[in-house]
Design an enzyme around this catalytic site. Structure first.
Site, PDB file in Angstrom:
ATOM      1  N   ASP A  92       0.832  -1.206   0.000  1.00 23.00           N
ATOM      2  CA  ASP A  92       0.000   0.000   0.000  1.00 23.00           C
ATOM      3  C   ASP A  92       0.867   1.255   0.000  1.00 23.00           C
ATOM      4  O   ASP A  92       2.077   1.202   0.273  1.00 23.00           O
ATOM      5  CB  ASP A  92      -0.906  -0.038   1.242  1.00 23.00           C
ATOM      6  CG  ASP A  92      -2.240   0.655   1.020  1.00 23.00           C
ATOM      7  OD1 ASP A  92      -2.334   1.479   0.095  1.00 23.00           O
ATOM      8  OD2 ASP A  92      -3.187   0.386   1.789  1.00 23.00           O
ATOM      9  N   ASP A 125     -11.013   1.430  -3.157  1.00 20.60           N
ATOM     10  CA  ASP A 125     -11.563   1.065  -1.850  1.00 20.60           C
ATOM     11  C   ASP A 125     -13.084   1.008  -1.901  1.00 20.60           C
ATOM     12  O   ASP A 125     -13.719   0.544  -0.950  1.00 20.60           O
ATOM     13  CB  ASP A 125     -11.135   2.091  -0.787  1.00 20.60           C
ATOM     14  CG  ASP A 125      -9.686   1.876  -0.366  1.00 20.60           C
ATOM     15  OD1 ASP A 125      -9.092   0.856  -0.768  1.00 20.60           O
ATOM     16  OD2 ASP A 125      -9.143   2.737   0.358  1.00 20.60           O
TER      17      ASP A 125
END
Ligand code: GLA
Length: 721
Positions: free
Chosen positions: A453, A518
């Site tokens: 990430d 997301d």
């Protein structure tokens, strides 16, 4: 020295490209639909010859792969340089072709030199025979005795035919990635700049230019993508002659690239392709290129396992018993890889602490992660772990020990961005620290997957010497990923940056999957996934079934829809599995089985997006030999006509007969849950199991029944022998 040809012609399956090199610079005279040997370079050059014009130069300045100010080009140059010394100033450089190396049928290297200013420019081009994707890069070398600064060096400048007058660009934000906009090009420049230091959500480095009526399956279109995960600039500039020139390259911060004597700068690679059959073919070309040339063969060949990701289930609240319960439920549903997302390292009870301290939190995991991993492995699932290596929280041991390890621009206070700073990976000690920490964990534990990430922009991208460092930081990230891959070749890596903020072919050369967004809201996902599909194939697209009430949009969506949307990517789920009702669990299980049955088709087939208006989403994936296909239809909002638009498929073999099965939603008896209105019997049963020719499905299409919004149907077609 090789003898210098006057022109270079590259052919691929459907495309030709002709460069004229007999003058001072390499000029693109043709790039488009494949031409035969009947067409000579002289014909093309004569046809495109510019006329004298009143009020303009008698002869237009050369429009080379790198158009230059020094050659009289007055639109945006392809290369901008400056130096402190005034002897033969570099800003007006004008290299001339010296040598052409073309020892491969579909590739060439053109070397140009500016003897006065002692600068070498090298253009590399390759037209991939099978996929029609053209790769280009430009390299500049300082042969002077003094330094010079590169302000801009486009990977290439490509002139387009004047009927290519429309733009499809990309925009977005966190949780709204890969949105498209369309505009008609006017005089002047369409410019997208990214200064965020990561690929970005809002300025994806891709661009499509097309003729006015191009749609999914007809019309000409040119696609461009820059394979780079740092800053970039994309430009389509229509000059006063009515000609559009496209340039893509790395956006360099002031003084970022200074070339000392003998040093070289190489632009990122530009991937470009042409289609005369609309956007779908263009995407298929890019997809095949990625599959054949960018992805690791090992990842490309293995089936992509069903994922379970813990993030939206537990966030930072880790507890071994809960995780074991989730693992049991995941295994029962058919999950094959369990990914522990965030929260597992010391102090990580929220997003304000812990980044940088890559060790197991012994408060949450007194015996480390081994008991959890063993439990997961015993359930026949592999284990993946989340990292955010490039970042550090001020509240961490690492930062307390090495506050100077971050990128910064003192005395400017750091912009607050998820309570974290960016580590300076250009420092060898930082690079080594991160490698050692990750390597140690991968060596000690059975970790088979990394979610990598990256959750903030490089707002203060200065190194310890105060120099801008985005370029070198990006290279260091690639190098770190590569070092980890070499040490652990079987570990797969996912590229994530607050969702889909780092999706490009540069990072893909070092990773295996992209976390698309997301946003797990199935309705919004359809749009995000469509935008993603212009440049990326389905197997790379992380797609998870989210919670019943989406955590981002708070929309409440049925399982049938949430699950269906994930079938067309790399499927997974990301929710608290304890919330599932029995029927939801059954539906999810059914979808997992369908995914396992059809993943090979989805991950190797050709995508066909269908033009189906704003009320619905419609697309399919057809196997390369056209023997089977899956088509998806989702009604997004109610139509004003009684029945929705006819569903016309694409990509099938016209004269093959196909058996049509409606495989989603799962149904019992003659009821189609969530797709029938007021229990009215639909004609779906009449269609189900029937044989239709490919041409009837493509030319006439299916008349769909009246459906409730948010219903989804998936058709499976199998060619009959
Ligand atoms: C980012 C990612 C999410 C999740 C969180 C964890 O937002 O995009 O998927 O991993 O970080 O903090």
């Amino acid at each position: 020295m090789h003898p210098r040809p006057d022109a270079i012609t590259l052919h691929s399956k459907n495309t030709s490209l002709v460069l004229q090199c007999c003058k001072r610079v390499p000029e693109l005279v043709y790039w488009g639909k494949k031409i035969s040997e009947k067409t000579s370079v002289a014909m093309l050059a004569t046809l495109r010859e510019q006329h004298n014009c009143a009020g303009g130069p008698a002869q237009p300045a050369p429009l080379s792969l790198t158009p230059l100010l020094g050659q009289g080009y007055t639109a945006h140059p392809g290369l901008c340089l400056h130096s402190e010394d005034n002897i033969n100033p570099v800003w007006s450089t004008a290299p001339e072709v010296r040598e052409i190396i073309s020892n491969q049928a579909n590739a060439c290297t053109i070397i140009s030199e500016d003897i006065t200013r002692q600068i070498t420019l090298v253009h590399k081009l390759e037209l991939d025979q099978n996929t029609d994707v053209l790769t280009l890069s430009t390299t500049i070398t300082n042969k002077r005795s003094t330094s010079m600064t590169v302000d801009w060096c486009a990977a290439a400048a490509l002139p387009l035919p004047s009927h290519i007058n429309n733009i499809m660009g990309f925009e977005g934000r966190w949780s709204q990635e890969f949105q498209t906009h369309r505009l008609c090009q006017h005089h002047g420049a369409y410019v997208r700049e990214n200064r965020r230091g990561r690929t970005s959500h809002d300025s994806f480095p891709g661009l499509i230019l097309h003729e006015e009526h191009t749609n999914e399956n007809q019309g000409e279109a040119y696609g461009f993508h820059l394979g780079w995960s740092g800053n970039h600039r994309l430009m389509a500039e229509k000059n006063v002659n009515g000609q559009t020139v496209v340039q893509l390259g790395e956006l360099l911060l002031p003084g970022e690239i200074t070339l000392l004597p003998g040093e070289t700068y190489q632009s990122p690679v530009l991937y470009a392709s042409f289609s005369h059959h609309g956007f779908t073919t263009l995407s298929q070309q890019f997809h095949e290129y990625v599959r054949n040339n960018i992805l690791r063969p090992t990842t490309a060949q293995k089936p992509r396992p069903v994922h379970y990701n813990t993030w939206e289930a537990i966030y930072f609240n880790h507890d071994l018993d809960t995780l074991k319960t989730l693992a049991n439920l995941a295994a029962e549903i058919g999950v094959e890889r369990f990914v522990l997302d965030d929260g597992w390292f010391p102090g990580r009870n929220n997003d304000q602490a812990g980044l940088g301290d890559w060790q197991i939190d012994t408060e949450k995991y007194p015996e480390g992660l081994a008991p959890l991993i063993q439990h997961i492995n015993q359930l026949d699932m592999s284990f993946g772990l989340w990292f955010e290596p490039e970042m550090v929280n001020p509240d961490s041991e690492l930062f307390r020990q090495h506050p100077d390890w971050v990128l910064s621009t003192p005395p400017n206070p750091q912009v607050n961005f998820r309570h974290q700073y960016v580590l300076d990976l250009t420092r060898p000690e930082v690079f080594d620290y991160l490698f050692t920490r990750i390597h140690t964990l991968l060596s000690e534990l059975n970790i088979e997957y990394i979610k990598w990430d990256m959750n903030r922009d490089l707002n203060h991208p200065g190194d310890a010497q105060g120099k801008p460092a985005v370029h070198r930081q990006t290279q260091s990230v690639y190098a770190l990923l590569e070092k980890i891959r070499r040490a652990h070749p079987s570990v797969e890596i996912e590229s994530c940056a607050s969702g889909g903020g780092r999706a490009d072919y540069g990072i893909l050369a070092h990773t295996d999957r992209i976390w698309t967004s997301d946003n797990n809201d199935a309705l919004e996902r359809l749009k995000i996934q469509k935008g993603f599909s212009y440049f990326f194939p389905a197997e790379l697209m992380g797609s998870h079934v989210g919670p019943r009430d989406c955590h981002i949009t708070h929309r409440h969506l049925p399982m049938a829809l949430r699950a269906a949307v994930t079938l067309f990517g790399h499927m997974g789920m990301e929710m608290d599995l304890r919330e599932l009702t029995d029927s939801e669990k059954l539906e999810l299980k059914a979808l997992v089985s369908l995914y396992k049955k059809h993943r090979r088709l989805v991950h190797t087939g050709h995508l066909y997006r269908l033009d189906h208006g704003e009320h619905s989403s419609a697309f399919g994936i057809v196997s390369k030999n056209k023997s089977e296909a899956l088509f998806s239809y989702t009604l997004l909002k109610s139509t004003t006509s009684t029945f929705p638009k006819t569903y016309r498929m694409n990509g099938l073999h016209p004269t093959s007969n196909y058996k049509l099965e409606i495989i989603w939603p799962t149904h019992t008896g003659d009821k189609w849950p969530a797709s029938s209105l007021f229990g009215i019997k639909t004609n779906l049963d009449q269609l189900n199991g029937q044989i239709f020719s490919g041409e009837s499905l493509m030319q006439l299409g299916l008349q769909l029944p009246m459906l409730t919004p948010q219903s989804n149907l998936i058709f499976y077609l199998e060619a009959q022998r």
